[in-house]
Design a protein around this motif. Structure first.
Motif, PDB file in Angstrom:
ATOM      1  N   VAL A 158       0.849  -1.158   0.142  1.00  0.00           N
ATOM      2  CA  VAL A 158      -0.126  -0.061   0.029  1.00  0.00           C
ATOM      3  C   VAL A 158       1.018   1.467   0.031  1.00  0.00           C
ATOM      4  O   VAL A 158       1.914   1.181   0.781  1.00  0.00           O
ATOM      5  N   LEU A 159       0.723   1.952  -0.776  1.00  0.00           N
ATOM      6  CA  LEU A 159       1.235   3.479  -0.777  1.00  0.00           C
ATOM      7  C   LEU A 159       0.213   4.650  -0.479  1.00  0.00           C
ATOM      8  O   LEU A 159      -0.879   4.804  -1.039  1.00  0.00           O
ATOM      9  N   HIS A 160       0.675   5.469   0.430  1.00  0.00           N
ATOM     10  CA  HIS A 160      -0.554   6.386   1.436  1.00  0.00           C
ATOM     11  C   HIS A 160      -0.227   7.492   0.870  1.00  0.00           C
ATOM     12  O   HIS A 160       0.820   8.247   1.671  1.00  0.00           O
ATOM     13  N   PHE A 161      -0.909   8.295   0.164  1.00  0.00           N
ATOM     14  CA  PHE A 161      -0.494   9.710  -0.132  1.00  0.00           C
ATOM     15  C   PHE A 161      -1.688  10.696   0.316  1.00  0.00           C
ATOM     16  O   PHE A 161      -1.601  11.940   0.210  1.00  0.00           O
ATOM     17  N   ALA A 162      -2.638  10.125   0.706  1.00  0.00           N
ATOM     18  CA  ALA A 162      -3.924  10.920   0.950  1.00  0.00           C
ATOM     19  C   ALA A 162      -3.781  11.589   2.490  1.00  0.00           C
ATOM     20  O   ALA A 162      -3.728  11.312   3.191  1.00  0.00           O
ATOM     21  N   SER A 163      -3.609  12.971   2.207  1.00  0.00           N
ATOM     22  CA  SER A 163      -3.737  13.787   3.511  1.00  0.00           C
ATOM     23  C   SER A 163      -3.984  15.244   3.115  1.00  0.00           C
ATOM     24  O   SER A 163      -3.946  15.693   1.858  1.00  0.00           O
ATOM     25  N   LYS A 181      -7.792  25.171  11.554  1.00  0.00           N
ATOM     26  CA  LYS A 181      -8.584  24.138  11.526  1.00  0.00           C
ATOM     27  C   LYS A 181      -7.828  22.783  11.906  1.00  0.00           C
ATOM     28  O   LYS A 181      -7.879  21.881  11.048  1.00  0.00           O
ATOM     29  N   PRO A 182      -7.361  22.662  13.005  1.00  0.00           N
ATOM     30  CA  PRO A 182      -6.453  21.486  13.465  1.00  0.00           C
ATOM     31  C   PRO A 182      -7.293  20.196  13.611  1.00  0.00           C
ATOM     32  O   PRO A 182      -6.697  19.215  13.297  1.00  0.00           O
ATOM     33  N   ALA A 183      -8.553  20.392  14.075  1.00  0.00           N
ATOM     34  CA  ALA A 183      -9.158  19.255  14.126  1.00  0.00           C
ATOM     35  C   ALA A 183      -9.414  18.425  12.795  1.00  0.00           C
ATOM     36  O   ALA A 183      -9.413  17.095  12.617  1.00  0.00           O
ATOM     37  N   ARG A 184      -9.472  19.153  11.712  1.00  0.00           N
ATOM     38  CA  ARG A 184      -9.657  18.646  10.098  1.00  0.00           C
ATOM     39  C   ARG A 184      -8.524  17.868  10.013  1.00  0.00           C
ATOM     40  O   ARG A 184      -8.444  17.038   9.368  1.00  0.00           O
ATOM     41  N   TYR A 185      -7.198  18.280  10.333  1.00  0.00           N
ATOM     42  CA  TYR A 185      -5.888  17.786   9.842  1.00  0.00           C
ATOM     43  C   TYR A 185      -5.818  16.501  10.577  1.00  0.00           C
ATOM     44  O   TYR A 185      -5.374  15.627  10.351  1.00  0.00           O
ATOM     45  N   TYR A 186      -6.110  16.421  11.856  1.00  0.00           N
ATOM     46  CA  TYR A 186      -5.877  15.370  12.802  1.00  0.00           C
ATOM     47  C   TYR A 186      -6.996  14.163  12.345  1.00  0.00           C
ATOM     48  O   TYR A 186      -6.744  13.196  12.440  1.00  0.00           O
ATOM     49  N   ARG A 187      -8.066  14.611  12.021  1.00  0.00           N
ATOM     50  CA  ARG A 187      -8.964  13.519  11.702  1.00  0.00           C
ATOM     51  C   ARG A 187      -8.532  12.866  10.234  1.00  0.00           C
ATOM     52  O   ARG A 187      -8.643  11.572  10.183  1.00  0.00           O
ATOM     53  N   SER A 188      -8.222  14.016   9.312  1.00  0.00           N
ATOM     54  CA  SER A 188      -8.029  13.183   8.079  1.00  0.00           C
ATOM     55  C   SER A 188      -6.392  12.580   8.084  1.00  0.00           C
ATOM     56  O   SER A 188      -6.385  11.366   7.542  1.00  0.00           O
ATOM     57  N   ASN A 189      -5.513  13.295   8.765  1.00  0.00           N
ATOM     58  CA  ASN A 189      -4.031  12.708   8.398  1.00  0.00           C
ATOM     59  C   ASN A 189      -3.871  11.633   9.361  1.00  0.00           C
ATOM     60  O   ASN A 189      -3.109  10.883   9.183  1.00  0.00           O
ATOM     61  N   VAL A 190      -4.608  11.881  10.703  1.00  0.00           N
ATOM     62  CA  VAL A 190      -3.996  10.789  11.839  1.00  0.00           C
ATOM     63  C   VAL A 190      -5.107   9.547  11.984  1.00  0.00           C
ATOM     64  O   VAL A 190      -5.030   8.589  11.667  1.00  0.00           O
ATOM     65  N   ALA A 191      -6.287  10.102  12.253  1.00  0.00           N
ATOM     66  CA  ALA A 191      -7.408   9.181  12.397  1.00  0.00           C
ATOM     67  C   ALA A 191      -7.598   8.269  11.232  1.00  0.00           C
ATOM     68  O   ALA A 191      -7.682   7.117  11.368  1.00  0.00           O
ATOM     69  N   ASN A 192      -7.724   8.835  10.152  1.00  0.00           N
ATOM     70  CA  ASN A 192      -7.971   8.102   9.025  1.00  0.00           C
ATOM     71  C   ASN A 192      -6.933   7.166   8.704  1.00  0.00           C
ATOM     72  O   ASN A 192      -7.017   5.937   8.183  1.00  0.00           O
ATOM     73  N   SER A 198       0.785  16.029  12.622  1.00  0.00           N
ATOM     74  CA  SER A 198      -0.280  15.014  12.239  1.00  0.00           C
ATOM     75  C   SER A 198       1.036  13.953  11.413  1.00  0.00           C
ATOM     76  O   SER A 198       0.537  12.944  11.766  1.00  0.00           O
ATOM     77  N   LYS A 199       1.709  14.410  10.827  1.00  0.00           N
ATOM     78  CA  LYS A 199       2.528  13.312  10.055  1.00  0.00           C
ATOM     79  C   LYS A 199       3.534  12.942  10.960  1.00  0.00           C
ATOM     80  O   LYS A 199       3.875  11.732  10.837  1.00  0.00           O
ATOM     81  N   TYR A 200       4.114  13.560  12.035  1.00  0.00           N
ATOM     82  CA  TYR A 200       4.890  13.206  12.940  1.00  0.00           C
ATOM     83  C   TYR A 200       4.187  11.876  13.995  1.00  0.00           C
ATOM     84  O   TYR A 200       4.901  10.869  14.084  1.00  0.00           O
ATOM     85  N   MET A 201       2.716  12.228  14.047  1.00  0.00           N
ATOM     86  CA  MET A 201       2.033  11.355  14.860  1.00  0.00           C
ATOM     87  C   MET A 201       1.912   9.930  14.057  1.00  0.00           C
ATOM     88  O   MET A 201       1.965   8.941  14.719  1.00  0.00           O
ATOM     89  N   VAL A 202       1.784  10.109  12.726  1.00  0.00           N
ATOM     90  CA  VAL A 202       1.592   8.847  11.959  1.00  0.00           C
ATOM     91  C   VAL A 202       3.059   8.153  11.794  1.00  0.00           C
ATOM     92  O   VAL A 202       3.113   6.888  11.904  1.00  0.00           O
TER      93      VAL A 202
END
Length: 329
Positions: A72-77, A87-98, A146-150
């Motif tokens: 799998v190659l993951h580019f979606a963020s 809008k930090p909530a949007r970024y943590y949801r999209s980049n981390v939670a997803n 968000s990228k660091y968390m991933v």
């Protein structure tokens, strides 16, 4: 023939990755919700497009049950630093939670390995340059965080579940496929080279140059521009690295050479033969003077070497794409 799932494959870097994978003979399935990507970036005669959200666990389960994937190659963020601050909530949801949803599905269905699209923003304010993998990670905005968390999740998923991965930290992705078939499209556009080309084409107001008093040779910020095709090649080599049974790791990807904002404008003027309309503006908060990658690890371990390192070449490819895109629109 290996089968790969490319998440976010209708976007800028993902679209170039799909093109490279197809040329290399891989079978490709693209998962993209088309919120920032473009269906026209995918040649559906060579790659299957599934329109959907990587955060949809039921969809992921269906994909992984339907077929066996070799990676799998993951580019979606989401990628806009300024927006991430308001809008930090949007970024943590999209980049981390997803991404967590994706990792859980991969573990459940025994899918791997994973190549993750990371960023130099995980480092924050640089303590030295060029920046190597050992540099302290201290992101200064929600996007970088968000990228660091991933990246941390990837380490933990390897230790706990054996999911192998490579995180590739881009510096400044630029340029377009040398064929001119695909290129950079963002809405809104925030990257310097397309902004300068749009200004030349009269498609937007004059470019703003933020700060001319930095401690650099000409006073403007210096950045490391890496051709998008070279980025895609690094992903191919990272896949081969993991398929060979190598351990989870991270690599910084750049040319190792920095170009200032003024040098980019000069290159645009050389390539287009036209003056770039621009206005000087005050510094933006949080813009480091110099961000350049130390990519020696990727070169040594992966055998990767950028083929399009010249700034004028990067601009030439971007210019060919922008002229074509203007005609199409």
């Amino acid at each position: 023939m290996p089968k790969l799932l490319v998440i976010g494959g209708a976007g800028y870097i993902g679209g170039h990755m799909v093109s490279q994978l197809v040329k290399a003979g891989h079978h490709v399935v693209v998962l993209d919700d088309l919120s920032t990507g473009f269906q026209t970036a995918i040649d559906e005669s060579h790659a299957q497009l599934v329109v959907g959200d990587v955060g949809d666990r039921n969809l992921l389960n269906a994909l992984f049950k339907a077929d066996r994937y070799d990676g799998v190659l993951h580019f979606a963020s989401l990628i806009q630093v300024g927006e991430s601050v308001v809008k930090p909530a949007r970024y943590y949801r999209s980049n981390v939670a997803n991404t967590l949803t994706l990792l859980e599905a991969m573990v459940e269905h025994d899918v791997g390995p994973l190549i993750f699209s990371s960023t130099a923003a995980v480092f924050g304010e640089p303590e030295y340059s060029p920046i190597d993998e050992a540099h302290r990670q201290a992101p200064i905005n929600p996007y970088g965080a968000s990228k660091y968390m991933v990246e941390r999740m990837l380490e933990d998923f390897d230790h706990a579940y054996g999911l192998k991965s490579v995180a590739l930290r881009y510096f400044n992705a630029a340029g377009a496929d040398p064929s001119g078939q695909i290129g950079e499209r963002h809405d809104p556009e925030t990257h310097l080279i397309p902004l300068a080309l749009h200004a030349v084409l009269g498609a937007r107001p004059p470019l703003k140059v933020f700060g001319r008093d930095y401690p650099t040779p000409d006073g403007t910020c210096v950045r490391d521009y890496i051709h998008v095709t070279d980025l895609a090649e690094a992903h191919l080599r990272a896949l081969e690295y993991l398929w060979a049974g190598k351990p989870t790791t991270r690599f910084n990807l750049g040319n190792g050479n920095g170009f200032s904002v003024q040098e980019v404008l000069n290159a645009v003027e050389r390539v287009t033969g036209q003056r770039v309309p621009y206005e000087d503006a005050p510094r933006r908060g949080g813009d480091p003077a110099n961000l350049v990658a130390d990519s020696r690890a990727a070169k040594s371990v992966l055998g990767w070497c950028p083929q399009y390192g010249e700034l004028d070449t990067i601009v030439e490819h971007a210019w060919a794409w922008e002229q074509k895109r203007v005609k199409l629109t």
